[in-house]
Design a protein around this motif. Structure first.
Motif, PDB file in Angstrom:
ATOM      1  N   SER A   1      59.353  73.775  28.254  1.00 55.40           N
ATOM      2  CA  SER A   1      58.058  73.766  27.676  1.00 55.40           C
ATOM      3  C   SER A   1      56.916  73.615  28.618  1.00 55.40           C
ATOM      4  CB  SER A   1      57.833  73.072  26.622  1.00 55.40           C
ATOM      5  OG  SER A   1      58.957  73.334  25.526  1.00 55.40           O
ATOM      6  N   LEU A   2      56.165  74.708  29.138  1.00 55.70           N
ATOM      7  CA  LEU A   2      54.944  74.635  29.878  1.00 55.70           C
ATOM      8  C   LEU A   2      53.846  74.297  28.902  1.00 55.70           C
ATOM      9  CD1 LEU A   2      53.637  74.825  32.557  1.00 55.70           C
ATOM     10  CD2 LEU A   2      53.190  77.276  31.886  1.00 55.70           C
ATOM     11  N   VAL A   3      53.195  73.018  29.101  1.00 52.20           N
ATOM     12  CA  VAL A   3      52.044  72.620  28.296  1.00 52.20           C
ATOM     13  C   VAL A   3      50.919  72.389  29.375  1.00 52.20           C
ATOM     14  CG1 VAL A   3      53.546  71.712  26.408  1.00 52.20           C
ATOM     15  CG2 VAL A   3      52.915  70.313  28.354  1.00 52.20           C
ATOM     16  N   ALA A   4      49.656  72.226  28.515  1.00 55.69           N
ATOM     17  CA  ALA A   4      48.382  71.967  29.708  1.00 55.69           C
ATOM     18  C   ALA A   4      47.624  70.997  28.921  1.00 55.69           C
ATOM     19  CB  ALA A   4      47.626  73.243  29.620  1.00 55.69           C
ATOM     20  N   GLY A   5      46.989  70.163  29.620  1.00 55.51           N
ATOM     21  CA  GLY A   5      46.141  69.069  29.102  1.00 55.51           C
ATOM     22  C   GLY A   5      44.742  69.501  29.888  1.00 55.51           C
ATOM     23  N   VAL A   6      43.537  69.534  28.856  1.00 57.03           N
ATOM     24  CA  VAL A   6      42.319  69.938  29.699  1.00 57.03           C
ATOM     25  C   VAL A   6      41.489  68.626  29.178  1.00 57.03           C
ATOM     26  CG1 VAL A   6      40.424  71.522  29.540  1.00 57.03           C
ATOM     27  CG2 VAL A   6      42.859  72.178  29.112  1.00 57.03           C
ATOM     28  N   ASP A   7      40.674  67.971  30.137  1.00 58.28           N
ATOM     29  CA  ASP A   7      39.976  66.744  30.052  1.00 58.28           C
ATOM     30  C   ASP A   7      38.590  67.561  30.336  1.00 58.28           C
ATOM     31  OD1 ASP A   7      38.667  64.406  29.987  1.00 58.28           O
ATOM     32  OD2 ASP A   7      39.774  63.618  31.549  1.00 58.28           O
TER      33      ASP A   7
ATOM     34  N   LEU B   1      48.798  70.830  34.420  1.00 54.11           N
ATOM     35  CA  LEU B   1      49.972  71.719  33.728  1.00 54.11           C
ATOM     36  C   LEU B   1      51.416  70.929  33.860  1.00 54.11           C
ATOM     37  CD1 LEU B   1      49.412  75.301  35.143  1.00 54.11           C
ATOM     38  CD2 LEU B   1      49.023  74.385  32.784  1.00 54.11           C
ATOM     39  N   ILE B   2      51.982  70.757  32.831  1.00 55.13           N
ATOM     40  CA  ILE B   2      53.316  69.824  32.922  1.00 55.13           C
ATOM     41  C   ILE B   2      54.369  70.605  32.432  1.00 55.13           C
ATOM     42  CG2 ILE B   2      54.441  67.856  31.700  1.00 55.13           C
ATOM     43  CD1 ILE B   2      52.056  65.958  32.336  1.00 55.13           C
TER      44      ILE B   2
ATOM     45  N   THR C   1      46.594  64.335  32.266  1.00 52.32           N
ATOM     46  CA  THR C   1      47.753  64.189  32.246  1.00 52.32           C
ATOM     47  C   THR C   1      48.388  63.848  30.960  1.00 52.32           C
ATOM     48  OG1 THR C   1      47.976  63.689  34.650  1.00 52.32           O
ATOM     49  CG2 THR C   1      49.883  63.105  33.352  1.00 52.32           C
ATOM     50  N   GLY C   2      47.716  62.676  30.240  1.00 52.32           N
ATOM     51  CA  GLY C   2      47.895  62.399  29.070  1.00 52.32           C
ATOM     52  C   GLY C   2      47.758  63.398  27.905  1.00 52.32           C
ATOM     53  N   ALA C   3      46.692  64.183  28.016  1.00 52.01           N
ATOM     54  CA  ALA C   3      46.641  65.232  26.994  1.00 52.01           C
ATOM     55  C   ALA C   3      47.885  66.278  26.978  1.00 52.01           C
ATOM     56  CB  ALA C   3      45.386  65.836  27.387  1.00 52.01           C
ATOM     57  N   ALA C   4      48.050  66.604  28.236  1.00 51.55           N
ATOM     58  CA  ALA C   4      49.472  67.529  28.491  1.00 51.55           C
ATOM     59  C   ALA C   4      50.741  66.838  27.775  1.00 51.55           C
ATOM     60  CB  ALA C   4      49.490  67.810  29.855  1.00 51.55           C
ATOM     61  N   LEU C   5      50.727  65.546  27.976  1.00 49.71           N
ATOM     62  CA  LEU C   5      51.945  64.817  27.405  1.00 49.71           C
ATOM     63  C   LEU C   5      51.858  64.799  25.823  1.00 49.71           C
ATOM     64  CD1 LEU C   5      52.044  61.709  29.965  1.00 49.71           C
ATOM     65  CD2 LEU C   5      53.604  63.616  29.742  1.00 49.71           C
ATOM     66  N   VAL C   6      50.558  64.682  25.456  1.00 51.73           N
ATOM     67  CA  VAL C   6      50.534  64.678  23.821  1.00 51.73           C
ATOM     68  C   VAL C   6      50.935  65.990  23.553  1.00 51.73           C
ATOM     69  CG1 VAL C   6      48.633  64.721  21.970  1.00 51.73           C
ATOM     70  CG2 VAL C   6      48.554  62.682  23.719  1.00 51.73           C
TER      71      VAL C   6
END
Lengths: 401, 274
Positions: free
Chosen positions: B2-8, B18-19, B250-255
């Protein structure tokens, strides 16, 4: 639109459905505008009644009624009163300013015969001096002690002063009728708040605040009747609703400086962030909930029984005064988090608040300190903190903490 | 996979991370500017390009930061406190778990307490004034005509640190002008500025209570002079990640990744349709 983690999709769907009691809420919300208050008072003045401006419910309203006066709440009409604004300091207590501006605007409309003002802090005392330049003012000191004899004397003096304005002395028979009316209001008030203990109660904190704020902006009997109807509808709604503990909004106790309806409404922000304010310690909410015995609805009502109610009243916040009641409410209302609100101008409450919130945390209740200036200038920054707090409560619930 | 993104979307810079499968594939940082939405779009495109992936492969996006509600391609939003705590706990996997996180951003400073499992238990943020934030150092570095990224090295050369207001950025600004006119050394002034920020953040730490290990992130954590001032003020050593600016993203992507897992478990336990 992205969804906030603070509000689950299921809850949003529930929020979008208009509740059955909405039509009753229309009445309470409609009483909150200055125009409605002015129109109501004009009718009272037209039949020769005297209007007595009060800071809220925490004063001996029964004496005003027994003397034939019309009690009106003065705070909370700030926006409409702006054009009367004098040179007030920038960092003034918004609650004191709201009361002052409400009194001044009604006075200029010729709709206020006297403003009964609390002398509980320096802000209020100085504003009273300023108000007294154009308006008749009666300063009411906070109950100095629970010495009932002393308080009884204090109330007799207050009754004499009010009687001079209304031309109707406060006699025992009138006081009995007035006290019975106050008891009916208190009873409805307490019943409404008790209902909020139930997880399926559909009344939001903002709705509850509107009901509280509408008190003394219309005839007390009409308010009581409307409140009873609202309670009945809420009970019906509650019985039909299935509780879903994991999805429901975190239950918040709002402590500290009373929120002014039209000045950066903190209750609105908490609920916008996904929480639900289920109880608060302002507007004598806790007193009406936990001390019904102080309502002098008995037959032997007289000045000797009134002080019981008066002694337990509070103008601003119960924090520091009667924290035991707050902790009792936290348990009764299954509160998951406490928001402690202080106005920037009130250093006294800020000191009390930090120790109260520490005690709440020590007893396992997460808490958030919020300092405002009672306006909407800082909404976004405030919302970030509140959203984070609500997310914290959801995470805590998920983890089973 | 699962490719996910966090945007701060911060007040000064926007960050995208991107994680995939617990690995950071790409991290990009740019100035936010006046158009948060545009910055977020451009940065996501840059992150996808640098990782050689397509937009259609991103399963979920979570936005955070002061402009979080303006990211129109986000699936969820989360406050920067939750995102920052999640990122810090995940990035630091030392023997002693992180219990206190200091995040100094462009216009906010936050101190977050987490329990042993990484759950946020308490937090404090600065109030309206920019004192104690990155903006404070930015404003003052302009007065001193020094690049922001040189402040750290300069302050380490200080011989006698000066006292500067920690209450108000505007007061501090006039104090610095006055110190310059008195001929005080730039090194001592900059060291004083760092001490001022440290005092302000130290007050927030006192509010929530200090517990080790202490993690320090946000753009100002790139400043070695500020790290020294914080360590002196708090009396502890700080854990500073390699890229402190991207911790919240990074935290947002982990969420985002957590939400996908939650959804997957909910779907698994759904009863079959009749």
């Amino acid at each position: 639109m992205p969804t906030s983690l603070g509000v689950l999709p299921d809850q949003q769907a529930v929020c979008e459905k208009p509740p059955a009691f909405a039509s009753q809420m229309d009445y309470f919300r409609s009483r909150l505008g200055a125009d409605q208050t002015i129109e109501w008072l004009r009718k009272k003045k037209a039949v020769g009644l005297k209007v007595i401006g009060l800071p809220g419910w925490s004063v001996p309203v029964e004496i005003v009624l027994a003397a034939g006066g019309v009690p009106v709440r003065l705070s909370g009409i700030w926006e409409e009163a702006k054009h009367f604004r004098r040179e007030l300091p920038r960092d003034i207590c918004p609650l004191a300013a709201s009361f002052f501006l409400g009194a001044e605007s009604l006075s200029r409309e010729g709709l206020l015969d006297v403003a009964v003002v609390p002398g509980t802090c320096d802000w209020k005392r100085k504003l009273n001096d300023l108000l007294a330049e154009d308006t008749k003012v009666l300063t009411l000191q906070a109950p100095p002690s629970e010495n009932l004899g002393f308080l009884s004397k204090d109330l007799r003096n207050f009754a004499r002063e009010i009687a001079l304005i209304t031309d109707l002395p406060v006699v025992s028979r009138n006081l009995k009728f007035a006290s019975a009316e106050i008891a009916r209001v208190d009873e409805a008030f307490a019943a409404l708040h008790r209902l909020r203990r139930h997880p399926t109660c559909a009344l939001s904190g903002e709705d509850a605040l509107a009901v509280e704020e509408a008190l003394m902006r219309d005839d007390l009997s009409r308010w009581t009747e409307r409140c009873r109807t609202l309670i009945r509808l809420l009970e019906e709604e509650s019985a039909m609703t299935e509780d879903s503990p994991s999805d429901r909004a975190p239950r918040i106790f709002l402590a500290g400086s009373p929120v002014i309806w039209d000045r950066g409404n903190l209750v609105h922000l908490i609920e916008k962030a996904g929480g639900k304010v289920v109880c608060n310690d302002f507007h004598s909410c806790l007193t009406s909930l936990y001390a019904p015995e102080i309502s002098p609805a008995r037959d032997d009502v007289a000045f000797s029984t009134l002080p019981l109610r008066w002694a337990r009243s509070c103008f601003c916040s119960a924090v520091g005064e009667d924290e035991g009641l707050i902790f009792r409410a936290i348990e009764d209302f299954r509160v998951e988090g406490v928001v402690g609100h202080t106005y920037r101008a009130c250093g006294r409450l800020q000191m009390r608040m930090s120790s109260f919130l520490r005690r709440a945390r020590d007893s396992g209740i997460p808490s958030l300190a919020v300092e405002t200036e009672g306006d909407s200038n800082d909404t976004e920054r405030l919302l970030t903190r509140i959203e984070a707090f609500i997310e914290m409560l959801f995470a805590r619930r998920r983890s089973g903490a | 996979m699962s490719l996910v993104a966090g945007v701060d979307v911060g007040s000064t810079t926007t960050k995208v991370v991107l994680i995939e499968d617990s690995q950071v594939l790409a991290a990009e940082v740019c100035a936010t500017g006046a158009n948060c939405r545009k910055a977020a779009h451009a940065l996501l495109a840059a992150a996808l390009q640098s990782s050689g992936r397509e937009r259609s492969e991103v399963r979920s996006v979570v936005s955070t930061g002061y402009g979080r509600k303006l990211v129109d391609f986000a699936d969820e939003i989360v406050s920067e406190i939750t995102a920052n705590a999640r990122g810090a706990v995940w990035l630091h996997r030392g023997e002693v778990p992180v219990r206190t996180i200091i995040d100094v951003g462009g216009q906010d400073s936050k101190v977050i307490c987490v329990d042993r499992s990484g759950l946020v238990t308490n937090f404090a943020m600065n109030d309206k004034c920019a004192a104690g934030t990155g903006r404070f150092l930015e404003v003052l570095s302009r007065i001193l005509e020094i690049d922001l990224d040189q402040l750290g090295e300069i302050s380490l050369k200080s011989r006698k640190r000066l006292e500067i207001s920690s209450v108000c950025t505007v007061f501090a600004e006039s104090e610095v002008v006055s110190l310059i006119s008195q001929g005080k050394s730039v090194e001592d002034i900059v060291a004083g500025l760092h001490k001022s920020v440290a005092r302000r953040v130290g007050d927030l730490v006192t509010t929530v209570g200090l517990q080790e290990a202490v993690f320090f992130d946000g753009g100002p954590a790139l400043n070695c002079g500020l790290i020294k001032a914080f360590e002196e003020e708090l009396g502890v050593s700080l854990i500073v990640p390699e890229s402190p600016q991207i911790v919240t993203a990074t935290g947002a992507a982990l969420v985002a990744s957590d939400s996908l897992s939650d959804k997957a478990s909910r779907d698994r336990i759904k009863p079959p349709s009749p």
